[in-house]
Design an enzyme around this catalytic site. Sequence first.
Site, PDB file in Angstrom:
ATOM      1  N   CYS A 110      -8.087   2.746   2.998  1.00  0.00           N
ATOM      2  CA  CYS A 110      -6.835   2.019   3.250  1.00  0.00           C
ATOM      3  C   CYS A 110      -5.572   2.882   3.206  1.00  0.00           C
ATOM      4  O   CYS A 110      -4.856   2.968   4.200  1.00  0.00           O
ATOM      5  CB  CYS A 110      -6.702   0.861   2.272  1.00  0.00           C
ATOM      6  SG  CYS A 110      -7.893  -0.444   2.601  1.00  0.00           S
TER       7      CYS A 110
ATOM      8  N   ASN B 270       0.824  -1.219   0.000  1.00  0.00           N
ATOM      9  CA  ASN B 270       0.000   0.000   0.000  1.00  0.00           C
ATOM     10  C   ASN B 270       0.854   1.265   0.000  1.00  0.00           C
ATOM     11  O   ASN B 270       0.527   2.245  -0.668  1.00  0.00           O
ATOM     12  CB  ASN B 270      -0.959  -0.004   1.191  1.00  0.00           C
ATOM     13  CG  ASN B 270      -2.247  -0.739   0.858  1.00  0.00           C
ATOM     14  OD1 ASN B 270      -2.404  -1.260  -0.237  1.00  0.00           O
ATOM     15  ND2 ASN B 270      -3.171  -0.805   1.800  1.00  0.00           N
TER      16      ASN B 270
END
Length: 436
Positions: free
Chosen positions: A263, A211
């Site tokens: 996220c 991420n």
Amino acid sequence: MHIAMIGTGYVGLVSGACFADFGHEVTCVDKDEAKIAALERGEMPIYEPGLDDLVAANVKAGRLKFTTALPPAVKVADAVFIAVGTPSRRGDGHADLTYVFKAAREIAQALDGFTVVITKSTVPVGTGDEVERIIRETNPKADYAVVSNPEFLREGAAIRDFKHPDRIVIGSSDPRAREVMQELYRPLYLNRAPLLFTERRTAELIKYAANAFLATKITFINEIADLAEKVGADVQEIARGIGLDNRIGAKFLHAGPGYGGSCFPKDTLALLKTGQDNEAPLRIVEAVVAVNDARKRAMARKVAAALGGDVRGKTVALLGLTFKPNTDDMREAPSLPLITALQDMGAKVRAYDPEGMEQAKAMLEKVAFCKDAYDCAKDASALVIVTEWEEFRALDFDRLKATMAQPVLVDLRNIYPPEEVARAGFVYESVGRARK
Ligand SMILES: NC(=O)c1ccc[n+]([C@@H]2O[C@H](COP(=O)([O-])OP(=O)(O)OC[C@H]3O[C@@H](n4cnc5c(N)ncnc54)[C@H](O)[C@@H]3O)[C@@H](O)[C@H]2O)c1
């Protein structure tokens, strides 16, 4: 296999429905009674393309059930997934693990026979050790193994991503657990989705590294876009020019208003905390977080600039509120700070989103919510495309022009060719391209 999915949110519900579709017996557990009641009535608590049909088919086949009662679901399970939320902890940005640890305690009390407990939630490195300890302390007789199996699905394409993953990461050194995990994912394994077995801590860190890397890629092209604007270059062509290089890759090179969503913002912050706590600061990710934060309000200044520098008393119409298309998720959407900044500057804000307005209404004040793009554009001095929903890709410019106070289009997603908009008589401001 019998699966208990603890937490029936974006990840739990999609994963549960997909596992049921593979032929497993799945019970999705959530403590939110309204959510479970809706699911039992056949109503989806979230918007995700294809999810209603997938859930309906598997409920009908008797492989997918919903409940608020955790113990019976865990008792019969071979595998228990923890898919609860791990939001940013208020104040310090660390991942809030309250829900994970609470779920671990509840699971521990209900374990019966060898069970694999799998953390699917995104959790900081070392959380698996803590979950293992909590279960041991709560139920010393339990026979179990704790596995890390981070999830990489994207909202809006979640079912496809779950069923055709680039890879499946499984963190465990327990041979019995590895066997169960292999069995759970067998249908995908047969389709040759790579199963990557690692140590548990490595798996936990893979998720954050992935991420953070993607957030870096987005932020990198956003900064290049700012430079391109200043020097008269076109960021779209730059993205293509570098993306065709296989070492770089074309994805995540779309300049825009900055990353948001459920996220990237919280995971980059949590990774920074882990870095600091372990005396291995992550300077690149620190810069990414700071640059992305600053970008949100900069987008409001961009809108103001397109209106000659002043928006006071003017109406600004926003198309798209969710952090990306094909979801109703409003968590950390770039539209939120953009709206606040525009309101701070004295603008009146109108907005329309195909799926996100219900969630948005609970988060925004003094915004006029509209029924479609044209209703939204009414009397507006600027129309701003914030989220690139399909329905905004072929707007009728004549119709817009007739209803707007002045024809100004600010396209924060670069979905239109500048010449086309200019030909329609609009002032067109996009990201990383010269104003038309
Ligand atoms: N949303 C995504 O696209 C995505 C993608 C990959 C990973 N993740 C990670 O997956 C995790 C879940 O994310 P989400 O977006 O699905 O969250 P969410 O908030 O949509 O869902 C979490 C659910 O867990 C339930 N819950 C909390 N504690 C519980 C308990 N003790 N027992 C039963 N239910 C409980 C909540 O009521 C809620 O419905 C997070 O760690 C997130 O970072 C999310």
